[in-house]
Scaffold this active site. Structure first.
Site, PDB file in Angstrom:
ATOM      1  N   ASN A  23       0.684  -1.282   0.018  1.00 20.59           N
ATOM      2  CA  ASN A  23       0.146  -0.108   0.082  1.00 20.59           C
ATOM      3  C   ASN A  23       0.872   1.258  -0.059  1.00 20.59           C
ATOM      4  O   ASN A  23       0.379   2.345  -0.582  1.00 20.59           O
ATOM      5  CB  ASN A  23      -1.029  -0.013   1.102  1.00 20.59           C
ATOM      6  CG  ASN A  23      -2.055  -1.132   0.903  1.00 20.59           C
ATOM      7  OD1 ASN A  23      -2.285  -1.795  -0.344  1.00 20.59           O
ATOM      8  ND2 ASN A  23      -2.738  -1.490   1.747  1.00 20.59           N
ATOM      9  N   CYS A 115     -10.411  -4.273  -4.597  1.00 22.55           N
ATOM     10  CA  CYS A 115     -11.059  -5.403  -4.233  1.00 22.55           C
ATOM     11  C   CYS A 115     -12.400  -5.342  -3.869  1.00 22.55           C
ATOM     12  O   CYS A 115     -12.894  -4.047  -3.589  1.00 22.55           O
ATOM     13  CB  CYS A 115     -10.631  -5.789  -2.874  1.00 22.55           C
ATOM     14  SG  CYS A 115      -8.832  -6.716  -2.886  1.00 22.55           S
ATOM     15  N   ARG A 120     -16.270   1.360  -1.929  1.00 20.98           N
ATOM     16  CA  ARG A 120     -15.093   2.178  -2.256  1.00 20.98           C
ATOM     17  C   ARG A 120     -15.057   3.662  -2.811  1.00 20.98           C
ATOM     18  O   ARG A 120     -14.589   3.830  -3.958  1.00 20.98           O
ATOM     19  CB  ARG A 120     -13.889   1.296  -3.232  1.00 20.98           C
ATOM     20  CG  ARG A 120     -13.953  -0.385  -2.775  1.00 20.98           C
ATOM     21  CD  ARG A 120     -13.594  -0.416  -1.509  1.00 20.98           C
ATOM     22  NE  ARG A 120     -12.184  -0.187  -0.988  1.00 20.98           N
ATOM     23  CZ  ARG A 120     -11.011  -0.870  -1.280  1.00 20.98           C
ATOM     24  NH1 ARG A 120     -10.930  -1.968  -1.861  1.00 20.98           N
ATOM     25  NH2 ARG A 120      -9.749  -0.389  -1.043  1.00 20.98           N
ATOM     26  N   VAL A 122     -14.940   7.715  -3.466  1.00 18.39           N
ATOM     27  CA  VAL A 122     -13.654   8.380  -3.194  1.00 18.39           C
ATOM     28  C   VAL A 122     -14.411   9.964  -3.037  1.00 18.39           C
ATOM     29  O   VAL A 122     -13.576  10.907  -3.334  1.00 18.39           O
ATOM     30  CB  VAL A 122     -13.004   8.655  -4.760  1.00 18.39           C
ATOM     31  CG1 VAL A 122     -12.572   7.026  -5.041  1.00 18.39           C
ATOM     32  CG2 VAL A 122     -14.094   8.902  -6.083  1.00 18.39           C
ATOM     33  N   ASP A 123     -15.561  10.105  -2.508  1.00 14.23           N
ATOM     34  CA  ASP A 123     -16.089  11.364  -2.302  1.00 14.23           C
ATOM     35  C   ASP A 123     -15.261  12.313  -1.470  1.00 14.23           C
ATOM     36  O   ASP A 123     -15.069  13.558  -1.234  1.00 14.23           O
ATOM     37  CB  ASP A 123     -17.444  11.372  -1.600  1.00 14.23           C
ATOM     38  CG  ASP A 123     -17.581  10.197  -0.519  1.00 14.23           C
ATOM     39  OD1 ASP A 123     -16.983   9.285  -0.540  1.00 14.23           O
ATOM     40  OD2 ASP A 123     -18.003  10.736   0.705  1.00 14.23           O
ATOM     41  N   LEU A 124     -14.655  11.556  -0.320  1.00 15.86           N
ATOM     42  CA  LEU A 124     -13.700  12.374   0.518  1.00 15.86           C
ATOM     43  C   LEU A 124     -12.503  12.713  -0.044  1.00 15.86           C
ATOM     44  O   LEU A 124     -12.142  13.756   0.209  1.00 15.86           O
ATOM     45  CB  LEU A 124     -13.349  11.290   1.888  1.00 15.86           C
ATOM     46  CG  LEU A 124     -14.488  10.781   2.856  1.00 15.86           C
ATOM     47  CD1 LEU A 124     -13.863   9.989   3.726  1.00 15.86           C
ATOM     48  CD2 LEU A 124     -15.007  12.082   3.437  1.00 15.86           C
ATOM     49  N   LYS A 160     -14.758  11.544   8.301  1.00 14.09           N
ATOM     50  CA  LYS A 160     -14.208  10.235   8.307  1.00 14.09           C
ATOM     51  C   LYS A 160     -12.844  10.052   8.067  1.00 14.09           C
ATOM     52  O   LYS A 160     -12.595  10.553   7.447  1.00 14.09           O
ATOM     53  CB  LYS A 160     -15.300   9.244   7.435  1.00 14.09           C
ATOM     54  CG  LYS A 160     -15.311   7.664   7.556  1.00 14.09           C
ATOM     55  CD  LYS A 160     -16.279   7.290   6.361  1.00 14.09           C
ATOM     56  CE  LYS A 160     -16.620   5.742   6.667  1.00 14.09           C
ATOM     57  NZ  LYS A 160     -17.612   5.161   5.672  1.00 14.09           N
ATOM     58  N   ASP A 305      -7.400  -5.545   7.258  1.00 10.75           N
ATOM     59  CA  ASP A 305      -6.504  -6.100   6.593  1.00 10.75           C
ATOM     60  C   ASP A 305      -6.127  -7.496   7.229  1.00 10.75           C
ATOM     61  O   ASP A 305      -5.751  -8.370   6.426  1.00 10.75           O
ATOM     62  CB  ASP A 305      -5.411  -5.554   5.883  1.00 10.75           C
ATOM     63  CG  ASP A 305      -6.149  -4.379   5.103  1.00 10.75           C
ATOM     64  OD1 ASP A 305      -4.981  -3.426   4.665  1.00 10.75           O
ATOM     65  OD2 ASP A 305      -7.061  -4.444   4.574  1.00 10.75           O
ATOM     66  N   ARG A 397      -2.068 -10.258  -6.418  1.00 11.23           N
ATOM     67  CA  ARG A 397      -2.173  -8.936  -6.216  1.00 11.23           C
ATOM     68  C   ARG A 397      -1.053  -8.321  -4.953  1.00 11.23           C
ATOM     69  O   ARG A 397      -0.803  -7.122  -5.219  1.00 11.23           O
ATOM     70  CB  ARG A 397      -3.539  -8.425  -5.948  1.00 11.23           C
ATOM     71  CG  ARG A 397      -4.420  -8.837  -7.121  1.00 11.23           C
ATOM     72  CD  ARG A 397      -5.784  -8.139  -6.975  1.00 11.23           C
ATOM     73  NE  ARG A 397      -5.514  -6.728  -6.431  1.00 11.23           N
ATOM     74  CZ  ARG A 397      -6.456  -5.944  -5.847  1.00 11.23           C
ATOM     75  NH1 ARG A 397      -7.802  -6.477  -5.902  1.00 11.23           N
ATOM     76  NH2 ARG A 397      -6.242  -4.696  -5.877  1.00 11.23           N
TER      77      ARG A 397
HETATM   78  C1  EPZ Z   1      -6.569   1.498   1.952  1.00  6.82           C
HETATM   79  O1  EPZ Z   1      -7.714   1.445   1.516  1.00  6.82           O
HETATM   80  C2  EPZ Z   1      -5.750   0.422   1.699  1.00  6.82           C
HETATM   81  N1  EPZ Z   1      -5.925   0.342   0.113  1.00  6.82           N
HETATM   82  C3  EPZ Z   1      -6.930  -0.882   2.067  1.00  6.82           C
HETATM   83  O2  EPZ Z   1      -6.198  -1.887   2.009  1.00  6.82           O
HETATM   84  C4  EPZ Z   1      -7.122  -0.839   3.760  1.00  6.82           C
HETATM   85  O3  EPZ Z   1      -8.129  -1.789   4.057  1.00  6.82           O
HETATM   86  C5  EPZ Z   1      -7.828   0.635   3.682  1.00  6.82           C
HETATM   87  O4  EPZ Z   1      -6.983   1.678   3.474  1.00  6.82           O
HETATM   88  C6  EPZ Z   1      -8.181   0.738   5.362  1.00  6.82           C
HETATM   89  O5  EPZ Z   1      -7.033   0.752   6.287  1.00  6.82           O
HETATM   90  C7  EPZ Z   1      -4.476   0.810  -0.394  1.00  6.82           C
HETATM   91  O6  EPZ Z   1      -3.923   1.504   0.474  1.00  6.82           O
HETATM   92  C8  EPZ Z   1      -4.361   0.771  -1.654  1.00  6.82           C
HETATM   93  P1  EPZ Z   1     -10.077   4.139   3.247  1.00  6.82           P
HETATM   94  P2  EPZ Z   1      -8.678   2.892   1.184  1.00  6.82           P
HETATM   95  O7  EPZ Z   1     -10.026   5.356   2.212  1.00  6.82           O
HETATM   96  O8  EPZ Z   1      -7.987   3.988   0.879  1.00  6.82           O
HETATM   97  C9  EPZ Z   1     -14.845   4.822   3.262  1.00  6.82           C
HETATM   98  C10 EPZ Z   1      -5.583  -4.357   1.111  1.00  6.82           C
HETATM   99  O9  EPZ Z   1      -6.293  -5.437   1.355  1.00  6.82           O
HETATM  100  N2  EPZ Z   1     -14.496   6.019   2.428  1.00  6.82           N
HETATM  101  O10 EPZ Z   1      -9.381   4.233   4.505  1.00  6.82           O
HETATM  102  O11 EPZ Z   1      -9.840   2.564  -0.204  1.00  6.82           O
HETATM  103  C11 EPZ Z   1     -14.589   3.328   2.549  1.00  6.82           C
HETATM  104  O12 EPZ Z   1     -15.703   2.987   2.096  1.00  6.82           O
HETATM  105  C12 EPZ Z   1      -6.506  -3.121   0.939  1.00  6.82           C
HETATM  106  O13 EPZ Z   1      -4.334  -4.184   1.259  1.00  6.82           O
HETATM  107  C13 EPZ Z   1     -15.401   6.668   1.898  1.00  6.82           C
HETATM  108  O14 EPZ Z   1     -16.586   6.789   2.539  1.00  6.82           O
HETATM  109  O15 EPZ Z   1      -9.694   2.979   2.449  1.00  6.82           O
HETATM  110  C14 EPZ Z   1     -14.305   2.833   3.927  1.00  6.82           C
HETATM  111  O16 EPZ Z   1     -15.471   2.433   4.523  1.00  6.82           O
HETATM  112  C15 EPZ Z   1      -8.014  -3.457   1.129  1.00  6.82           C
HETATM  113  N3  EPZ Z   1     -15.278   7.958   1.180  1.00  6.82           N
HETATM  114  C16 EPZ Z   1     -13.584   3.571   4.954  1.00  6.82           C
HETATM  115  O17 EPZ Z   1     -13.937   4.939   4.637  1.00  6.82           O
HETATM  116  C17 EPZ Z   1     -13.881   8.245   0.376  1.00  6.82           C
HETATM  117  O18 EPZ Z   1     -13.654   9.123  -0.325  1.00  6.82           O
HETATM  118  C18 EPZ Z   1     -12.063   3.447   4.887  1.00  6.82           C
HETATM  119  O19 EPZ Z   1     -11.429   3.567   3.625  1.00  6.82           O
HETATM  120  C19 EPZ Z   1     -12.762   7.048   0.816  1.00  6.82           C
HETATM  121  C20 EPZ Z   1     -13.212   5.936   1.894  1.00  6.82           C
END
Ligand code: EPZ
Length: 416
Positions: A23, A115, A120, A122-124, A160, A305, A397
């Site tokens: 990551n 995954c 997933r 991207v609004d934030l 969040k 994870d 992956r």
């Molecule tokens: C990163 O994903 C990692 N992926 C994930 O690892 C990891 O599980 C995750 O962070 C949480 O730690 C990479 O770094 C490539 P988030 P990311 O933004 O950035 C919600 C693995 O197996 N959210 O921290 O996508 C989202 O839906 C992968 O290595 C929004 O609502 O995770 C989730 O519920 C899987 N809006 C929560 O926030 C947004 O714009 C946390 O997501 C972004 C996220």
């Protein structure tokens, strides 16, 4: 050849070298486009998500090769419509956004994939970038970035905690005019690693790893040589491999500070854990693990994870336990597969109720995402008889040389 055939039960014992963080590497490779100066990255893992990232950047005119290290030269980058279908393969493609905003000031980006563990969104990411002055619109399946003359530092308080959005805003803010403060920032070790990389390029990021990060904008970024941190989830996965198989595994080239809560939970199961400057060892020889309750939450709390790996551990531990998944809405796809192997698991809302069984039985199971695939392979290593894991492509992956690493520890895994 998209299946693993595994003979169990085997006790996994020996030593392995942990690869660089998937990551952290993915984020750093994409945000390295913020400078047109050459970048050299060390300890980048040889895994499929990295291969996809390299193919995407190559299509965009970046000169990128992997001799001893990964060399990136984006001075000749061209395309402004990032539409290649590979972008949909990985979630990390969202980190092309900083380069589109900083380097070209306008362009389009098709929405990334990743995954299938949740929506997933991207609004934030978009909300944070708009707070810096970027003009971004959602257009059905892609984002449209309009020309922005100047990015102005701002205070960005996320509703969040998001690892991805923290990385996106932190990297763009390094080249905004003035100071940015990110509040409710993700505190993961990967955030610190990425901030260290950007600071080596000449950025001024303070307090990465805390929930309030300060970024003082600079005019440009330079070149650098950077060594990627070890993969903490790969480390945790191999420690679980020792715990579930009643084995003894020493992980070299890793970092104990990034796994405090995972080690605390493993100690509770009865595992003997020792560690040094860059190694961790787990010994479960002659012991049956005690089950442990898990609640996933943003770092420094329990990592999502590692959830499927601990579901396996609780499936073969003494006693009953509850695993609560608070981050992703669809991260229980491994549960039905473990049940096929004799696990006694029940899903209730976002919880898995586990009742430990003495052993699992080899079966035909399906991998559905990266972390469930490795947990099913480990289940096959400890189950009685033959296990066939279908759709094993997910595992490549994120786990470098996984079949060889596990076989070197005593597993019997073949590709069929
Ligand atoms: C990163 O994903 C990692 N992926 C994930 O690892 C990891 O599980 C995750 O962070 C949480 O730690 C990479 O770094 C490539 P988030 P990311 O933004 O950035 C919600 C693995 O197996 N959210 O921290 O996508 C989202 O839906 C992968 O290595 C929004 O609502 O995770 C989730 O519920 C899987 N809006 C929560 O926030 C947004 O714009 C946390 O997501 C972004 C996220």
């Amino acid at each position: 050849m998209n299946k693993f055939r595994i003979l169990g039960p085997k006790k996994l014992k020996g030593e392995i070298r942990i690869s660089g963080s998937k990551n952290s590497s993915l984020a750093i490779i994409f945000i390295s486009l913020l400078t047109e100066k050459p970048i050299i990255l060390k300890n980048v893992p040889y895994i499929q998500d990295i291969d996809v990232a390299v193919k995407i950047l190559t299509k965009l005119g970046v000169k990128i090769n992997r001799k001893k290290f990964m060399n990136i030269d984006s001075s000749g980058i061209c395309d402004k419509f990032f539409s290649c279908k590979l972008i949909k393969y990985i979630r990390a493609s969202i980190w092309l956004l900083p380069a589109i905003i900083i380097r070209w000031r306008s362009g389009k980006l098709i929405l990334p994939g990743g995954c299938s563990i949740g929506d997933r969104p991207v609004d934030l990411h978009i909300w944070g970038l708009r707070k810096l002055g970027a003009k971004i619109k959602f257009n059905y399946d892609h984002l449209k970035i309009d020309s922005v003359n100047k990015l102005i530092g701002n205070t960005i308080h996320f509703s969040k905690i998001s690892v991805g959005a923290t990385i996106t805003v932190m990297s763009v803010a390094t080249l905004a005019y003035g100071t940015t403060i990110i509040k409710n920032a993700a505190r993961d070790p990967e955030i610190i690693d990425i901030a260290n990389f950007l600071n080596k390029l000449g950025a001024k990021i303070i307090n990465a790893g805390k929930n309030e990060i300060v970024i003082i904008g600079v005019k440009y970024l330079k070149s650098c040589i950077y060594n990627i941190m070890p993969d903490r989830i790969e480390t945790g996965t191999f420690l679980i491999a020792a715990a579930v198989s009643g084995g003894d595994i020493l992980c070299h080239n890793t970092c104990v500070n990034n796994l405090k809560i995972v080690l605390k939970k493993l100690k509770f199961t009865g595992a003997k854990i020792t560690f040094g400057q860059d190694w961790i060892r787990l010994n479960m020889i002659g012991k049956c693990p005690r089950s442990v309750n898990i609640n996933t939450a943003p770092y420094p709390n329990f990592p999502t994870d590692m959830q499927s790996q601990f579901t396996l551990l609780n499936s073969v531990s003494k006693g009953s336990s509850v695993i609560t998944e608070n981050i992703f809405e669809n991260r229980f796809m491994h549960v039905s597969e473990f049940i096929k192997m004799g696990a006694r698991l029940n899903i209730k809302d976002n919880k898995i109720i586990c009742c430990g069984v003495k052993k699992l039985i080899g079966s035909k199971v399906n991998a559905t995402d990266l972390r469930s695939s490795i947990s099913l392979v480990l289940a096959g290593c400890i189950a009685d008889g033959i296990t066939v894991v279908k759709n094993i492509h997910h595992i490549y992956r994120g786990y470098e040389s996984i079949k060889n690493k596990l076989n070197s520890l005593g597993a019997i895994i073949e590709c069929i």
